[in-house]
Structures are given as structure tokens and as C-alpha cells.
Scaffold this active site. Structure first.
Site, PDB file in Angstrom:
ATOM      1  N   ARG A 147      51.518  53.435  26.006  1.00 50.79           N
ATOM      2  CA  ARG A 147      52.970  53.428  26.186  1.00 50.79           C
ATOM      3  C   ARG A 147      53.574  54.531  25.317  1.00 50.79           C
ATOM      4  O   ARG A 147      53.265  54.605  24.125  1.00 50.79           O
ATOM      5  CB  ARG A 147      53.507  52.064  25.730  1.00 50.79           C
ATOM      6  CG  ARG A 147      54.990  51.890  25.917  1.00 50.79           C
ATOM      7  CD  ARG A 147      55.481  50.587  25.281  1.00 50.79           C
ATOM      8  NE  ARG A 147      56.023  50.822  23.964  1.00 50.79           N
ATOM      9  CZ  ARG A 147      56.896  50.008  23.343  1.00 50.79           C
ATOM     10  NH1 ARG A 147      57.269  48.879  23.931  1.00 50.79           N
ATOM     11  NH2 ARG A 147      57.346  50.279  22.149  1.00 50.79           N
ATOM     12  N   TYR A 159      64.882  52.834  20.195  1.00 51.68           N
ATOM     13  CA  TYR A 159      63.919  51.735  20.316  1.00 51.68           C
ATOM     14  C   TYR A 159      62.502  52.302  20.413  1.00 51.68           C
ATOM     15  O   TYR A 159      62.255  53.277  21.126  1.00 51.68           O
ATOM     16  CB  TYR A 159      64.201  50.886  21.577  1.00 51.68           C
ATOM     17  CG  TYR A 159      63.011  50.027  21.885  1.00 51.68           C
ATOM     18  CD1 TYR A 159      62.767  48.881  21.145  1.00 51.68           C
ATOM     19  CD2 TYR A 159      62.059  50.430  22.815  1.00 51.68           C
ATOM     20  CE1 TYR A 159      61.618  48.136  21.335  1.00 51.68           C
ATOM     21  CE2 TYR A 159      60.909  49.696  23.025  1.00 51.68           C
ATOM     22  CZ  TYR A 159      60.693  48.554  22.279  1.00 51.68           C
ATOM     23  OH  TYR A 159      59.538  47.844  22.461  1.00 51.68           O
ATOM     24  N   ASP A 212      58.893  51.854  27.936  1.00 52.03           N
ATOM     25  CA  ASP A 212      59.792  50.696  27.834  1.00 52.03           C
ATOM     26  C   ASP A 212      61.236  51.185  27.685  1.00 52.03           C
ATOM     27  O   ASP A 212      61.570  51.855  26.706  1.00 52.03           O
ATOM     28  CB  ASP A 212      59.383  49.861  26.604  1.00 52.03           C
ATOM     29  CG  ASP A 212      60.082  48.512  26.546  1.00 52.03           C
ATOM     30  OD1 ASP A 212      61.039  48.294  27.305  1.00 52.03           O
ATOM     31  OD2 ASP A 212      59.651  47.672  25.727  1.00 52.03           O
ATOM     32  N   HIS A 214      63.735  49.080  27.547  1.00 52.87           N
ATOM     33  CA  HIS A 214      64.370  48.021  26.746  1.00 52.87           C
ATOM     34  C   HIS A 214      65.746  47.647  27.297  1.00 52.87           C
ATOM     35  O   HIS A 214      66.720  47.479  26.538  1.00 52.87           O
ATOM     36  CB  HIS A 214      64.428  48.438  25.271  1.00 52.87           C
ATOM     37  CG  HIS A 214      63.885  47.379  24.351  1.00 52.87           C
ATOM     38  ND1 HIS A 214      64.649  46.776  23.399  1.00 52.87           N
ATOM     39  CD2 HIS A 214      62.664  46.815  24.259  1.00 52.87           C
ATOM     40  CE1 HIS A 214      63.918  45.882  22.748  1.00 52.87           C
ATOM     41  NE2 HIS A 214      62.707  45.886  23.247  1.00 52.87           N
ATOM     42  N   GLU A 238      59.006  49.725  32.067  1.00 50.42           N
ATOM     43  CA  GLU A 238      59.257  48.344  31.656  1.00 50.42           C
ATOM     44  C   GLU A 238      60.733  48.102  31.353  1.00 50.42           C
ATOM     45  O   GLU A 238      61.406  48.987  30.789  1.00 50.42           O
ATOM     46  CB  GLU A 238      58.420  48.089  30.398  1.00 50.42           C
ATOM     47  CG  GLU A 238      58.633  46.733  29.794  1.00 50.42           C
ATOM     48  CD  GLU A 238      57.964  46.606  28.437  1.00 50.42           C
ATOM     49  OE1 GLU A 238      57.025  47.371  28.138  1.00 50.42           O
ATOM     50  OE2 GLU A 238      58.396  45.741  27.669  1.00 50.42           O
ATOM     51  N   GLU A 264      59.293  39.976  29.513  1.00 48.49           N
ATOM     52  CA  GLU A 264      58.976  39.500  28.158  1.00 48.49           C
ATOM     53  C   GLU A 264      59.999  38.472  27.669  1.00 48.49           C
ATOM     54  O   GLU A 264      59.704  37.708  26.763  1.00 48.49           O
ATOM     55  CB  GLU A 264      58.853  40.673  27.180  1.00 48.49           C
ATOM     56  CG  GLU A 264      60.142  41.406  26.924  1.00 48.49           C
ATOM     57  CD  GLU A 264      59.967  42.607  25.994  1.00 48.49           C
ATOM     58  OE1 GLU A 264      58.965  43.319  26.111  1.00 48.49           O
ATOM     59  OE2 GLU A 264      60.851  42.814  25.150  1.00 48.49           O
ATOM     60  N   ARG A 285      55.594  40.243  32.581  1.00 52.85           N
ATOM     61  CA  ARG A 285      55.240  40.430  31.166  1.00 52.85           C
ATOM     62  C   ARG A 285      55.491  39.203  30.282  1.00 52.85           C
ATOM     63  O   ARG A 285      55.635  39.306  29.075  1.00 52.85           O
ATOM     64  CB  ARG A 285      56.041  41.621  30.624  1.00 52.85           C
ATOM     65  CG  ARG A 285      55.770  42.869  31.374  1.00 52.85           C
ATOM     66  CD  ARG A 285      55.681  44.116  30.563  1.00 52.85           C
ATOM     67  NE  ARG A 285      56.241  44.057  29.258  1.00 52.85           N
ATOM     68  CZ  ARG A 285      55.518  43.916  28.153  1.00 52.85           C
ATOM     69  NH1 ARG A 285      54.211  43.833  28.219  1.00 52.85           N
ATOM     70  NH2 ARG A 285      56.111  43.862  26.975  1.00 52.85           N
ATOM     71  N   GLU A 341      49.493  44.270  26.531  1.00 52.11           N
ATOM     72  CA  GLU A 341      50.108  45.068  25.454  1.00 52.11           C
ATOM     73  C   GLU A 341      49.405  44.756  24.129  1.00 52.11           C
ATOM     74  O   GLU A 341      49.104  43.597  23.825  1.00 52.11           O
ATOM     75  CB  GLU A 341      51.602  44.712  25.338  1.00 52.11           C
ATOM     76  CG  GLU A 341      52.325  45.530  24.292  1.00 52.11           C
ATOM     77  CD  GLU A 341      53.818  45.184  24.198  1.00 52.11           C
ATOM     78  OE1 GLU A 341      54.209  44.102  24.661  1.00 52.11           O
ATOM     79  OE2 GLU A 341      54.563  46.015  23.661  1.00 52.11           O
ATOM     80  N   TRP A 405      70.107  46.004  22.972  1.00 50.72           N
ATOM     81  CA  TRP A 405      69.227  46.708  22.023  1.00 50.72           C
ATOM     82  C   TRP A 405      67.915  47.090  22.713  1.00 50.72           C
ATOM     83  O   TRP A 405      67.344  46.366  23.470  1.00 50.72           O
ATOM     84  CB  TRP A 405      68.915  45.848  20.792  1.00 50.72           C
ATOM     85  CG  TRP A 405      67.877  46.535  19.966  1.00 50.72           C
ATOM     86  CD1 TRP A 405      67.992  47.735  19.341  1.00 50.72           C
ATOM     87  CD2 TRP A 405      66.530  46.098  19.733  1.00 50.72           C
ATOM     88  NE1 TRP A 405      66.820  48.070  18.712  1.00 50.72           N
ATOM     89  CE2 TRP A 405      65.898  47.089  18.944  1.00 50.72           C
ATOM     90  CE3 TRP A 405      65.800  44.955  20.118  1.00 50.72           C
ATOM     91  CZ2 TRP A 405      64.572  46.991  18.523  1.00 50.72           C
ATOM     92  CZ3 TRP A 405      64.501  44.846  19.708  1.00 50.72           C
ATOM     93  CH2 TRP A 405      63.880  45.844  18.924  1.00 50.72           C
TER      94      TRP A 405
HETATM   95  C1  GCO Z   1      57.696  45.147  23.748  1.00 50.15           C
HETATM   96  C2  GCO Z   1      58.995  44.523  23.377  1.00 50.15           C
HETATM   97  C3  GCO Z   1      59.167  44.172  21.952  1.00 50.15           C
HETATM   98  C4  GCO Z   1      60.508  43.472  21.674  1.00 50.15           C
HETATM   99  C5  GCO Z   1      60.351  42.429  20.618  1.00 50.15           C
HETATM  100  C6  GCO Z   1      61.647  41.733  20.291  1.00 50.15           C
HETATM  101  O1  GCO Z   1      57.650  45.660  24.840  1.00 50.15           O
HETATM  102  O2  GCO Z   1      56.742  45.064  22.995  1.00 50.15           O
HETATM  103  O3  GCO Z   1      60.066  45.149  23.981  1.00 50.15           O
HETATM  104  O4  GCO Z   1      58.956  45.298  21.194  1.00 50.15           O
HETATM  105  O5  GCO Z   1      61.459  44.403  21.280  1.00 50.15           O
HETATM  106  O6  GCO Z   1      59.379  41.518  20.991  1.00 50.15           O
HETATM  107  O7  GCO Z   1      61.439  40.734  19.342  1.00 50.15           O
HETATM  108 MG    MG Z   2      59.347  45.515  25.976  1.00 51.06          MG
END
Ligand code: GCO
Ligand code: MG
Length: 405
Positions: A147, A159, A212, A214, A238, A264, A285, A341, A405
């Protein structure tokens, strides 16, 4: 076999973790991870006040019934706090069942579908050159899937990158108030294709790449990103958009063939249902901890397999090694496993508190055939690392508007 006691531990070996231990009258115990980053003590209270009193005296073998009892029995179904608590109980019960059977949990799920679990590593950097240097290291270490995240020039905190922090970007165990980051979709979309262009120019197309977002884009912006990245053939993009409006993913799908990963933050199969049955995503995920345990993860994997959607469980540092091992068993079993991951085996402090037998070779993880989950928690060592209140960052646009975020 009756549940006699359930203990809850909160510790901070580099970051906060909530761990549960279910004890039985036969002396067998099981471990579960109930960590919900930034809201840890809410889960502790949910467990101690509302879950544990109902479980004392129940048959530890009745995993499905206990899961239904905690989910349906509460009347107030779903939600991140409750499902993290229920997820921990469920995972601990599978650990117990495996130990009693003398079998690794993957055997209880249906046995191995593969010899090892292919993982994706995180590669970050402050500049594209940094990222490419780190990518070269990851390729030399044998990773087959990586990634890529890079600091956006001019952004206040990006991020997935380190910024001025020395530690891994999400390992800070002490953020007593949420730090603030910035975001600009324009700067991001102008910059990110160049990262993947240069990665492909330098390393070709054998290495699989993902990214990602995010949840920072709107559906049509995500569709643009998907098109811009199409020439670089990502394994997946992602969290392009938040998951609350599944129809947003329809818009992305209509415009791009870049594969999409999401989930996630799902805490129930119902979150995933419309996205999977409409074939809006390619990878799901969800994590055993946040998704309510191994019991619903198995159902999710089976449901996803009907639609060619593959499993790519969340493996961030805020999921403890107990969740990591639960994923190893699910990943070894799931016929529709995609990729796991993986952020490494952790710091010395973490490894003092949790121990597990897993080896990384050529980007694949192998586990030993230990009954149950194959993870231990050292209660004495955990006492050395008391809980520290800590938050995830929040993000604002230049004009002050709060963003994801
Ligand atoms: C990832 C996630 C994490 C989240 C985290 C928040 O893809 O690994 O986005 O990095 O930001 O789990 O607590
Ligand atoms: Mg993520």
C-alpha cells in the site's frame, strides 16, 4: 463447560488495547480483542456493566447462541462499541473451542484453503522519492502487495504518513486531545496519480499496489481518482468514500474499472450487504474485532463469495495480536480470501504483552498448528503499561469545515 469469569484488561504497550479473558470451569480460557481506537473505555464499560454479568454460568461451547443473545437480546442492535465488545467475546469463545478440540481455529472453520496468508505491507514517505525508496526495500523483503501513501505537498498532516512523528504513523499511544490535520481534495487529486505513475515506471507491474483514501472524497471525485489511476492498475483503492450511502459506490462503479475495497468500519454484515449484492466493491475489509467476531466474519465471507467479492481484513496497529491471529485463521480458511493488511509484528513492548507464533516469508505469513488461536497475553507485563487517553486526529478544510479524517 461453564463460563466462570470474564476479565477485562486495558493496557498501553505503545498504544491502547482492550483484552478480554474468558475463564471456564474446566480451566480452559480464551482471549479476545475489544479495542476501539479512541473510545476504549466505552467498550470496557459495555462489557463490564452489560455483557459479562449475563454470561457467567453459560455454556462456553454455544458460540452461536451467545452471539445471537448478545446481539438480538440487547434490543439495541449494532454500533461500534457494542459490536467490539461482542466481537471480543465471540473470538475468545472460538479460542476456547479450538483449545478443547485440540485444533487450530481454521480447522473448525472448514480447514485450510491455502498454505499461507499473503499480506500487503504499508509503504509511506514524505516525498515520492522517499516512497519509492521504501517500496524498493519492501520488494527486496519479498512483499508482493504494497500500500502506497505519500504526504501531499503543502498539506497539514497526511493520513498514512509520518509527518514530524518518529514513530509509526498510528502508533502514538498518547494523544490526550485530538490533533488537527488539514485536507484539500484539489491538491490530493493533482498529486496522487504521479506517485503511482513513478512507482510503475520504476518497478513495473509485477508488484501489486493499493492505496487508502480514508473516506475523503465524494463519489464523483472518487470516480475521477479511479479513472486517473486506471493506467497504474491498482489491486484496490480503499475507502474512497464513506460507506453510509452505498449508492455512492454505484456512481464510482459506473465510471471506473479500478477495483474498490471497503469495510474496516463495518460492524455488521448488514453494513456490507448492499455493497456486496450490488457488486459495488471487490474487497471487504471488515475486522473480527469491529465486525462482531469470527461468527459473523464467516457468514460475511460466505456471502461475499457468492458475488466474487474477496476478503481483505483490516490489519491496522489498533487491532491487537489477538485479532491478527483470528484473521490468520479466517484467511487460511476463506475460499474467497484476497489479501491481509499487515503492519509488521510490532514493537518490543507489544511483544512483551502479547506472544504468537507467526513467520513472514516472501510476503506470506505462516502460523504454527497450535490449538485455539495461538496467542498469549501476559497479564503481569500488561500492568507495566497503563492506559493513556488517546484520540485519533480530526481533519479540517482550509476554511475550518470539519472533514473525515
Ligand atoms: C487502515 C486503516 C487504519 C485506521 C485505523 C483507525 O487501512 O489500516 O485506515 O489505519 O485509520 O484503524 O483507528
Ligand atoms: Mg483504511
Amino acid at each position: 463447560m461453564k463460563i466462570t469469569d470474564i476479565k477485562v484488561f486495558v493496557c498501553c504497550p505503545g498504544r491502547n488495547f482492550v483484552t478480554i479473558k474468558i475463564m471456564t470451569d474446566e480451566g480452559v480460557y480464551g482471549l479476545g480483542d475489544a479495542t476501539l481506537n479512541g473510545r476504549e473505555l466505552a467498550v470496557v464499560s459495555y462489557l463490564e456493566e452489560h455483557v459479562i454479568p449475563c454470561l457467567i454460568g453459560k455454556d462456553a461451547h454455544q458460540i452461536e447462541d451467545i452471539w445471537q443473545y448478545l446481539v438480538k437480546g440487547a434490543y439495541w442492535q449494532n454500533g461500534a462499541v457494542s459490536m467490539a465488545a461482542i466481537g471480543a467475546i465471540d473470538v475468545a469463545l472460538w479460542d476456547i473451542k479450538g483449545k478443547v478440540a485440540g485444533l487450530p481455529v481454521y480447522q473448525l472453520l472448514g480447514g485450510k484453503s491455502r498454505k499461507a496468508v499473503t499480506v500487503y505491507a504499508h509503504v509511506n514517505g514524505e516525498t515520492i522519492d522517499d516512497v519509492l525508496n521504501n517500496l524498493e526495500k519492501a520488494i527486496n523483503e519479498g512483499y508482493k502487495v504494497v500500500r502506497l501513501q505519500c504526504t501531499i505537498p503543502g498539506a497539514k498532516g497526511t493520513y498514512g504518513t509520518l509527518g514530524d512523528k518518529k514513530n509509526y504513523y498510528e502508533l502514538q499511544g498518547n494523544r490526550p486531545l485530538p490533533p488537527e490535520h488539514g485536507w484539500s481534495t484539489t491538491k490530493y487529486l493533482n498529486f496522487i496519480p504521479e506517485l503511482f505513475k513513478r512507482a510503475r515506471e520504476k518497478f513495473g507491474y509485477d508488484i501489486e499496489l493499493c492505496h487508502d483514501v480514508h473516506s475523503r472524497l465524494t463519489p464523483i471525485e472518487a470516480a475521477q481518482l479511479g479513472k486517473l489511476l486506471e493506467p497504474y492498475r491498482l489491486k484496490f483503492i480503499e475507502d474512497a468514500v464513506t460507506y453510509d450511502n452505498p449508492e455512492g459506490y454505484k456512481i464510482i462503479r459506473e465510471h471506473t474499472t479500478s477495483p474498490l475495497a471497503l469495510g474496516e468500519k463495518f460492524n455488521t454484515i448488514w453494513d456490507a450487504k448492499p455493497l456486496i449484492e450490488n457488486q459495488y466493491i471487490d474487497f471487504v475489509r471488515t475486522a473480527a474485532t469491529h465486525g462482531g467476531g469470527i461468527t459473523p466474519m464467516k457468514k460475511l465471507a460466505d456471502f461475499a463469495s457468492l458475488y466474487h467479492v474477496r476478503m481483505a481484513p483490516h490489519g491496522a496497529p489498533d487491532l491487537s495480536p489477538i485479532c491478527f491471529m483470528a484473521h490468520m485463521h479466517l484467511d487460511l480458511w476463506a475460499p474467497n480470501f484476497g489479501v491481509q493488511e499487515f503492519i509488521g509484528f510490532g514493537t518490543p513492548e507489544l511483544n512483551e504483552v502479547f506472544s504468537f507464533k507467526a513467520k513472514l516469508k516472501d510476503g506470506d505469513i505462516y502460523i504454527e498448528d497450535i490449538s485455539g488461536l495461538g496467542v498469549e497475553f501476559n497479564e503481569e507485563a500488561a500492568k507495566k503499561y497503563p492506559y493513556k487517553r488517546s484520540y485519533l486526529p480530526v481533519t479540517r478544510l482550509d476554511d475550518g469545515t470539519l472533514w473525515n479524517w
